[in-house]
Design an enzyme around this catalytic site. Structure first.
Site, PDB file in Angstrom:
ATOM      1  N   ASP A   1      -2.528   6.236  -3.360  1.00 55.14           N
ATOM      2  CA  ASP A   1      -1.229   5.591  -2.801  1.00 55.14           C
ATOM      3  C   ASP A   1      -0.952   4.418  -3.594  1.00 55.14           C
ATOM      4  O   ASP A   1      -1.300   4.228  -4.868  1.00 55.14           O
ATOM      5  CB  ASP A   1      -1.456   5.387  -1.377  1.00 55.14           C
TER       6      ASP A   1
ATOM      7  N   ASP B   1      -1.221   1.106  -3.938  1.00 54.32           N
ATOM      8  CA  ASP B   1      -2.030   0.167  -4.248  1.00 54.32           C
ATOM      9  C   ASP B   1      -3.353   0.956  -4.675  1.00 54.32           C
ATOM     10  O   ASP B   1      -4.355   0.112  -5.082  1.00 54.32           O
ATOM     11  CB  ASP B   1      -2.090  -1.127  -3.401  1.00 54.32           C
TER      12      ASP B   1
ATOM     13  N   ASP C   1      -5.915   2.111  -3.052  1.00 55.22           N
ATOM     14  CA  ASP C   1      -7.140   1.905  -2.451  1.00 55.22           C
ATOM     15  C   ASP C   1      -7.517   3.189  -1.451  1.00 55.22           C
ATOM     16  O   ASP C   1      -8.315   3.216  -0.737  1.00 55.22           O
ATOM     17  CB  ASP C   1      -7.032   0.756  -1.455  1.00 55.22           C
TER      18      ASP C   1
ATOM     19  N   SER D   1       0.762  -1.376   0.034  1.00 61.08           N
ATOM     20  CA  SER D   1      -0.133  -0.116   0.227  1.00 61.08           C
ATOM     21  C   SER D   1       0.801   1.209  -0.027  1.00 61.08           C
ATOM     22  O   SER D   1       1.539   1.514  -0.967  1.00 61.08           O
ATOM     23  CB  SER D   1      -1.083  -0.205   1.157  1.00 61.08           C
TER      24      SER D   1
END
Length: 447
Positions: free
Chosen positions: A241, A243, A245, A104
């Site tokens: 960010d 990833d 999400d 992440s």
């Protein structure tokens, strides 16, 4: 021993904490646990595997694929995609299991692994505990035709972008937007979705090389986005960010719009459209007191949970609510996604601007943020944060001093070796002073 799974899967320094053998073992254990509970009954099991562009994701993906295929699970490799895309495609492609490799917002040397069930939701704690308990077990693997087969997915990006566009209620024509993809998983998806939604798009942070993810860019480093928005005269900036999400935003004048403000804007937009279930938003204990006051003034109920989008989602499902999120920018729109989706959030935030006919800085004024200071205290025993008498006494004293004008929250990170100290107060100086004092107590009491 500390639990291997944190609030967002298993995460650590790749090739040191998170090794190929561990990831392979986790994949084998996940396949066995799901198989034994009947998830694969009556059909040949299928898993989809995605990753962000970290260099370590390449060898960790190979370990996941090996673990699953050696357990008799067919594998469809999605390649580099956002976490919410993997969650969506797990369900859309009728897979029994989804696997995402990402850390992440963490720096490039870290990585992580998380699992999704066939509906695209993260596995519950109970299943993760069962997977962890099976690590290292001796077992009888399949042979011959029983082993899993591996193939590449085709059209995964297009399928996901089409899904995103199907949710956007209005054209974004006329908006100029800068998008910062953190050199991460949304580097292809986010610009494509925004352009096809009608916006004029300027991109930064869209050249991943495996090592530059989150490096001075994305939702954890908004300076570059602020500068680009001003330079290009954009109406707004959107930051994901690594990833994707998460979503944070920047106004046309370069002011930051955090997750609480985004939730407030979208909650009001959804209610205006008659789409805010039970006039309720689910948020975590980290949400600013100003957010809660604004929602109360608007007649919207706030249900509070522990930190972590998984806990937000659990409360949403239990209460029949459709909208929730975190100050960090995880926003869940359950009608369209099963997890936080930064690209989806950005699209709907821009759509709220279009529908209201108001600029983002004006929309963001729906709430006033109380001064909030967050200090991350590293290299302490985070497992004692909730049991230390010395720390508890210091927190009680601070809360007494703040009274009704602020609050204190001390919590161990679910994904990193640190304790987070958060203080809200009537003034920035008071919040800073109290936070620094408590951080000092954390360092001495939990050393």
């Amino acid at each position: 021993m500390a639990r291997l799974f944190g609030t967002d899967g298993v995460r650590g320094l790749a090739n040191r904490d998170l090794t190929a053998p561990l990831v392979m073992d986790l994949s084998v254990a996940a396949a066995r646990v799901l198989g034994e509970q009947g998830a694969f009954k009556g059909h040949r099991p299928l898993a989809v595997v995605g990753r962000d562009p970290r260099a370590s994701g390449e060898f960790l993906e190979a370990a996941v694929v090996a673990g699953l295929a050696s357990s008799g699970v067919d594998v469809l490799r999605l390649g580099v995609l956002p976490t919410p895309a993997v969650a969506h495609l797990t369900h859309q492609l009728d897979a029994d299991l989804g696997v995402m490799l990402s850390a992440s917002h963490n720096p490039a040397p870290d990585n992580g692994i998380k699992f999704f069930d066939r509906s695209g939701h993260k596995l519950p704690d109970e299943l993760e505990d069962r997977i962890e308990a099976r690590l290292g077990e001796v077992w009888d693997p399949p042979t011959g035709a029983g082993v899993g087969r591996v193939r590449e997915a085709h059209g995964a990006v297009e399928q996901y972008v089409a899904h995103l566009l199907s949710t956007v209620p209005v054209s974004l024509d006329g908006l100029r937007v800068v998008v910062d993809c953190a050199n991460g998983a949304s580097s292809d998806v986010a610009p494509e979705a925004l352009r096809r939604a009608g916006a004029e798009v300027i991109t930064i942070g869209t050249a991943p090389d495996g090592l530059n993810i989150n490096a001075g860019c994305g939702s954890t480093h908004l300076e570059a986005l602020q500068k680009a928005v001003r330079e290009h005269g954009a109406d707004a900036g959107i930051a994901n960010d690594g990833d994707a999400d998460r979503c944070l935003a920047v106004t046309g004048s370069g002011e930051i719009v955090d997750g609480d403000q985004i939730m407030a804007i979208l909650a009001l937009d959804l209610r205006e459209a008659g789409a805010l279930a039970a006039d309720t938003v689910v948020a975590t204990v980290m949400s600013n007191l100003g957010f809660k006051l604004a929602m109360r003034a608007a007649g919207i109920t706030v249900v509070e949970t522990a930190v972590g989008d998984r806990y937000v989602l659990e409360a949403m499902k239990e209460g029949g609510f459709g909208f929730g999120g975190e100050q960090s920018g995880h926003v869940i729109m359950l009608e369209h996604a099963t997890t936080g989706d930064g690209v989806l959030t950005g699209l709907h935030l821009l759509a709220a601007m279009v529908r209201s006919g108001r600029p983002l800085d004006e929309l963001a004024k729906v709430m006033t943020r109380l001064p909030q200071v967050l200090i991350n205290v590293r290299d302490v025993d985070k497992n004692r944060a909730k049991t230390s008498p010395e720390l508890a006494a210091a927190v009680s004293a601070a809360e007494a001093d703040l009274g009704d004008t602020g609050r204190v929250l001390i919590r161990p990170s679910g994904t990193e070796p640190m304790v987070r100290v958060m203080v809200e107060a009537a003034s920035e100086s008071q919040a800073q002073s109290v936070a620094e004092h408590l951080a000092g107590v954390v360092r001495t009491a939990l050393a």
